[in-house]
Motif scaffolding. Structure first.
Motif, PDB file in Angstrom:
ATOM      1  N   MET A   1      35.408  50.975  43.713  1.00 55.67           N
ATOM      2  CA  MET A   1      34.513  51.605  44.689  1.00 55.67           C
ATOM      3  C   MET A   1      33.573  50.594  45.338  1.00 55.67           C
ATOM      4  N   GLN A   2      33.903  49.296  45.186  1.00 54.54           N
ATOM      5  CA  GLN A   2      33.182  48.251  45.928  1.00 54.54           C
ATOM      6  C   GLN A   2      31.699  48.134  45.565  1.00 54.54           C
ATOM      7  N   CYS A   3      31.352  48.340  44.319  1.00 56.15           N
ATOM      8  CA  CYS A   3      29.936  48.218  43.948  1.00 56.15           C
ATOM      9  C   CYS A   3      29.530  46.760  43.765  1.00 56.15           C
ATOM     10  N   GLY A   4      30.498  45.895  43.395  1.00 62.37           N
ATOM     11  CA  GLY A   4      30.198  44.466  43.281  1.00 62.37           C
ATOM     12  C   GLY A   4      29.647  44.017  41.942  1.00 62.37           C
ATOM     13  N   VAL A   5      29.573  44.929  40.973  1.00 64.47           N
ATOM     14  CA  VAL A   5      29.070  44.536  39.650  1.00 64.47           C
ATOM     15  C   VAL A   5      29.943  43.434  39.040  1.00 64.47           C
ATOM     16  N   CYS A   6      31.261  43.521  39.262  1.00 65.60           N
ATOM     17  CA  CYS A   6      32.173  42.506  38.705  1.00 65.60           C
ATOM     18  C   CYS A   6      31.830  41.120  39.247  1.00 65.60           C
ATOM     19  N   SER A   7      31.652  41.027  40.550  1.00 67.01           N
ATOM     20  CA  SER A   7      31.369  39.727  41.164  1.00 67.01           C
ATOM     21  C   SER A   7      30.044  39.167  40.658  1.00 67.01           C
ATOM     22  N   GLY A   8      29.058  40.067  40.532  1.00 62.88           N
ATOM     23  CA  GLY A   8      27.744  39.621  40.064  1.00 62.88           C
ATOM     24  C   GLY A   8      27.716  39.291  38.590  1.00 62.88           C
ATOM     25  N   SER A   9      28.694  39.778  37.827  1.00 63.37           N
ATOM     26  CA  SER A   9      28.710  39.546  36.383  1.00 63.37           C
ATOM     27  C   SER A   9      29.558  38.356  35.982  1.00 63.37           C
ATOM     28  N   CYS A  10      30.271  37.783  36.928  1.00 63.54           N
ATOM     29  CA  CYS A  10      31.237  36.730  36.604  1.00 63.54           C
ATOM     30  C   CYS A  10      30.530  35.391  36.378  1.00 63.54           C
ATOM     31  N   PRO A  11      30.772  34.729  35.218  1.00 64.54           N
ATOM     32  CA  PRO A  11      30.059  33.472  34.945  1.00 64.54           C
ATOM     33  C   PRO A  11      30.364  32.375  35.964  1.00 64.54           C
ATOM     34  N   LEU A  12      31.563  32.410  36.543  1.00 68.36           N
ATOM     35  CA  LEU A  12      31.894  31.409  37.566  1.00 68.36           C
ATOM     36  C   LEU A  12      31.956  32.044  38.960  1.00 68.36           C
ATOM     37  N   GLY A  13      31.356  33.221  39.095  1.00 71.82           N
ATOM     38  CA  GLY A  13      31.384  33.960  40.360  1.00 71.82           C
ATOM     39  C   GLY A  13      31.137  33.124  41.606  1.00 71.82           C
ATOM     40  N   PRO A  14      30.096  32.276  41.592  1.00 76.29           N
ATOM     41  CA  PRO A  14      29.807  31.500  42.800  1.00 76.29           C
ATOM     42  C   PRO A  14      30.938  30.540  43.209  1.00 76.29           C
ATOM     43  N   HIS A  15      31.867  30.265  42.283  1.00 79.35           N
ATOM     44  CA  HIS A  15      32.946  29.333  42.613  1.00 79.35           C
ATOM     45  C   HIS A  15      34.205  30.016  43.142  1.00 79.35           C
ATOM     46  N   TRP A  16      34.203  31.347  43.126  1.00 80.20           N
ATOM     47  CA  TRP A  16      35.383  32.068  43.618  1.00 80.20           C
ATOM     48  C   TRP A  16      35.345  32.089  45.148  1.00 80.20           C
ATOM     49  N   GLU A  17      36.474  31.738  45.772  1.00 77.24           N
ATOM     50  CA  GLU A  17      36.585  31.855  47.222  1.00 77.24           C
ATOM     51  C   GLU A  17      36.380  33.329  47.607  1.00 77.24           C
ATOM     52  N   HIS A  18      37.036  34.205  46.879  1.00 76.71           N
ATOM     53  CA  HIS A  18      36.851  35.654  47.049  1.00 76.71           C
ATOM     54  C   HIS A  18      36.653  36.268  45.673  1.00 76.71           C
ATOM     55  N   PRO A  19      35.438  36.723  45.344  1.00 75.90           N
ATOM     56  CA  PRO A  19      35.226  37.335  44.030  1.00 75.90           C
ATOM     57  C   PRO A  19      35.995  38.657  43.902  1.00 75.90           C
ATOM     58  N   PRO A  20      36.128  39.199  42.679  1.00 75.90           N
ATOM     59  CA  PRO A  20      37.033  40.337  42.452  1.00 75.90           C
ATOM     60  C   PRO A  20      36.822  41.512  43.415  1.00 75.90           C
ATOM     61  N   GLN A  21      35.581  41.863  43.663  1.00 72.78           N
ATOM     62  CA  GLN A  21      35.301  42.988  44.570  1.00 72.78           C
ATOM     63  C   GLN A  21      35.983  42.764  45.919  1.00 72.78           C
ATOM     64  N   GLU A  22      35.871  41.532  46.438  1.00 74.93           N
ATOM     65  CA  GLU A  22      36.512  41.215  47.715  1.00 74.93           C
ATOM     66  C   GLU A  22      38.031  41.266  47.604  1.00 74.93           C
ATOM     67  N   ILE A  23      38.541  40.716  46.494  1.00 72.35           N
ATOM     68  CA  ILE A  23      39.994  40.719  46.291  1.00 72.35           C
ATOM     69  C   ILE A  23      40.533  42.154  46.373  1.00 72.35           C
ATOM     70  N   PHE A  24      39.815  43.088  45.719  1.00 68.01           N
ATOM     71  CA  PHE A  24      40.289  44.480  45.717  1.00 68.01           C
ATOM     72  C   PHE A  24      40.337  45.050  47.138  1.00 68.01           C
ATOM     73  N   MET A  25      39.304  44.773  47.930  1.00 65.04           N
ATOM     74  CA  MET A  25      39.301  45.286  49.297  1.00 65.04           C
ATOM     75  C   MET A  25      40.363  44.589  50.136  1.00 65.04           C
ATOM     76  N   MET A  26      40.554  43.297  49.919  1.00 66.48           N
ATOM     77  CA  MET A  26      41.570  42.557  50.671  1.00 66.48           C
ATOM     78  C   MET A  26      42.980  43.077  50.370  1.00 66.48           C
ATOM     79  N   ILE A  27      43.201  43.501  49.130  1.00 61.82           N
ATOM     80  CA  ILE A  27      44.516  44.072  48.787  1.00 61.82           C
ATOM     81  C   ILE A  27      44.749  45.324  49.624  1.00 61.82           C
ATOM     82  N   ARG A  28      43.713  46.153  49.706  1.00 61.95           N
ATOM     83  CA  ARG A  28      43.857  47.399  50.474  1.00 61.95           C
ATOM     84  C   ARG A  28      43.974  47.137  51.967  1.00 61.95           C
TER      85      ARG A  28
END
Lengths: 210, 301
Positions: free
Chosen positions: A34-61
């Motif tokens: 549901m695109q809340c972004g908690v995953c991206s904000g909780s990821c220890p290496l989040g700032p290094h992801w080109e697209h954090p998980p929340q974005e990946i999920f939306m990009m898939i759709r």
């Protein structure tokens, strides 16, 4: 396996979401995000992801197939499971990221020389050939993956740690000549070969069923 | 104390002369003190760990753990499988979950296992449990506290739980954000636990310490800094990879970030072994790269 990639593009032309749901480990969960972004904000290496998980999920759709599968993003997952623990929708995000990484590699789309991708393959090869991980050999293989010259430099930089590990009996130089293995190595090889066949068959069948 | 028997496998890092050799020595000393017998699964294999996905897809990876489960069932019947390693624990539990709930994956795994004459069936697999669960749920921390030969008085210890002993499964009744069992264990052996250790459940970067050392070391820097902030003499962890990552790169981290870290990182099994009167060597303290001097002194008393 670009042939498989071509087959998948033709099969799922209009829906990358469907492709992920069918072919990616735990992929059927993606539409629940549901695109809340908690995953991206909780990821220890989040700032290094080109697209954090929340974005990946939306990009898939949004059908961004190439952008997702060619991305280095998923390879920054440390398997800390923070995203799984916190996701309000209960998505098994860690598994989905592993699944996307593994699938992109199978299709030949994973970025070349991505360090975690290389190390993961070295690790897997050690298991597949011995049944158990040979820590000394995977360490050396990683140090020498970019050629002999760089390997010697890397090994020299890490020599104090290597000496300390040997001194504390936590590394055995004799591992180089064999070391820890399973007795039934040939059985494990047969098992893994069959498992791979079953997995490839599932994808080739365009994933009839889940 | 009642005698207990379990099935188990040490996992790759806790084999003899592997990176957590001293963990297994201390675990054996602890089990001896607590009258626990661990029966090794003959010819166990690697679980695939957290990074196996790069080379092995879902079915190949889960087949590895399924083989261990099937072998345990064959050799030790319904005895619980004790995993001393977080990665082994998670991978084996995940394999059990998928076998129970995903018929396609179960069929795939069983097709692979059939090649070596093995099989896994839903509702008939032995239960896989972490060594910490064995201590907390079967033995009980009160029993451990009451049975100890000496208290580890004067030690302040930061309980670093890390990720995989805590998530996604965790220990029953504990929260993901602030699990208490490790602090309780520290108190049970008579030491003082750092209160509100800020990086208790932070990630050490896991296997990415090898492939992304710069990013990994930055995470570990914060974990160590928070332990010092809490006044810790040492850090204790239940995880072999956390131990390795937090202890052995301190020289590199000091060079990279200009810090002056030199803090020992021990296992809970070492604390319990010492509290139960085992020698420094039996407790595997000779395996520390950064010597746990204060704990060694207590072991010698």
């Amino acid at each position: 396996m670009t042939q498989m990639n071509q087959a998948m593009i033709e099969k799922y032309r209009s829906s990358f979401l469907k492709e992920v749901e069918t072919n990616v480990e735990e992929g059927h969960w993606v539409k629940m995000c549901m695109q809340c972004g908690v995953c991206s904000g909780s990821c220890p290496l989040g700032p290094h992801w080109e697209h954090p998980p929340q974005e990946i999920f939306m990009m898939i759709r949004a059908n961004k197939r190439d952008e997702v599968l060619k991305s280095s993003s998923m390879w920054f997952c440390t398997s800390c499971y923070n995203c799984i623990a916190r996701c309000p929708r209960g998505l098994p995000i860690t598994h989905i990221m592993h699944g996307l990484a593994s699938y992109s590699k199978k299709l030949g789309l994973a970025p070349k020389s991505q360090p975690t991708e290389s190390f993961g393959q070295i690790f897997w090869n050690s298991i597949a050939s011995n049944g158990r991980v040979n820590e000394l050999k995977i360490g050396l293989a990683l140090q020498f993956k970019d050629g002999f010259g760089q390997g010697v430099k890397n090994a020299m930089a890490q020599k104090d740690l290597g000496m300390a590990m040997m001194k504390t009996k936590r590394m055995n130089p004799m591992e180089f000549f064999g070391g820890h293995t399973c007795k039934d190595k040939s059985g494990i090889a047969r098992m893994l070969k069959k498992a791979q066949e079953v997995e490839d068959q599932h994808i080739a069948n365009y994933g009839a069923g889940k | 104390m009642a005698k207990r028997e379990y099935s188990y496998y040490p996992g790759c890092s806790s084999q003899k002369k592997a990176s957590a050799d001293n963990f297994m020595r201390s675990a054996n000393a602890m089990c001896d003190a607590l009258d626990i017998t661990l029966k090794e699964i003959d010819d166990w294999n690697c679980c695939g760990a957290s990074i196996g996905y790069a080379g092995g897809g879902e079915i190949p990876r889960l087949s590895l753990s399924a083989r261990n489960i099937a072998l345990s069932k064959q050799q030790h019947g319904d005895a619980d499988i004790i995993a001393p390693c977080a990665a082994c624990w998670i991978a084996t539990k995940e394999a059990e979950e998928r076998v129970e709930h995903n018929p396609r994956v179960r069929e795939g795994i069983n097709a692979a296992l059939a090649e070596i004459g093995l099989k896994v069936e839903p509702a008939q697999m032995p239960k896989t449990r972490h060594m910490v669960e064995m201590l907390v749920e079967d033995i009980g921390l009160d029993t451990i506290a009451n049975g100890k030969k000496k208290g580890l008085e004067g030690l302040t210890i930061a309980g670093y739980v890390g990720c995989q002993t805590n998530r996604p499964f965790g220990i029953a009744g504990e929260s993901f954000e602030n699990p208490k069992y490790l602090d309780n264990m520290v108190e049970a052996v008579g030491a003082k636990a750092v209160d509100r250790y800020a990086k208790k459940v932070a990630c050490c970067s896991g296997a990415l310490m090898f492939s992304e050392p710069e990013k990994g070391q930055a995470l570990v820097r914060d974990i160590i800094e928070a332990a010092y902030d809490g006044g810790a003499d040492m850090i204790v962890t239940p995880c072999q990879l956390c131990q390795m990552n937090v202890e052995s790169y301190q020289t590199d981290i000091n060079k990279r970030f200009g810090t002056k870290f030199n803090i020992p990182v021990v296992y809970y099994t070492q604390l319990i072994a010492v509290a139960y009167g085992k020698s420094a060597e039996e407790a595997g303290l000779d395996g520390q790269i950064i010597k746990a001097t204060k704990l060694e002194a207590l072991a010698g008393k």
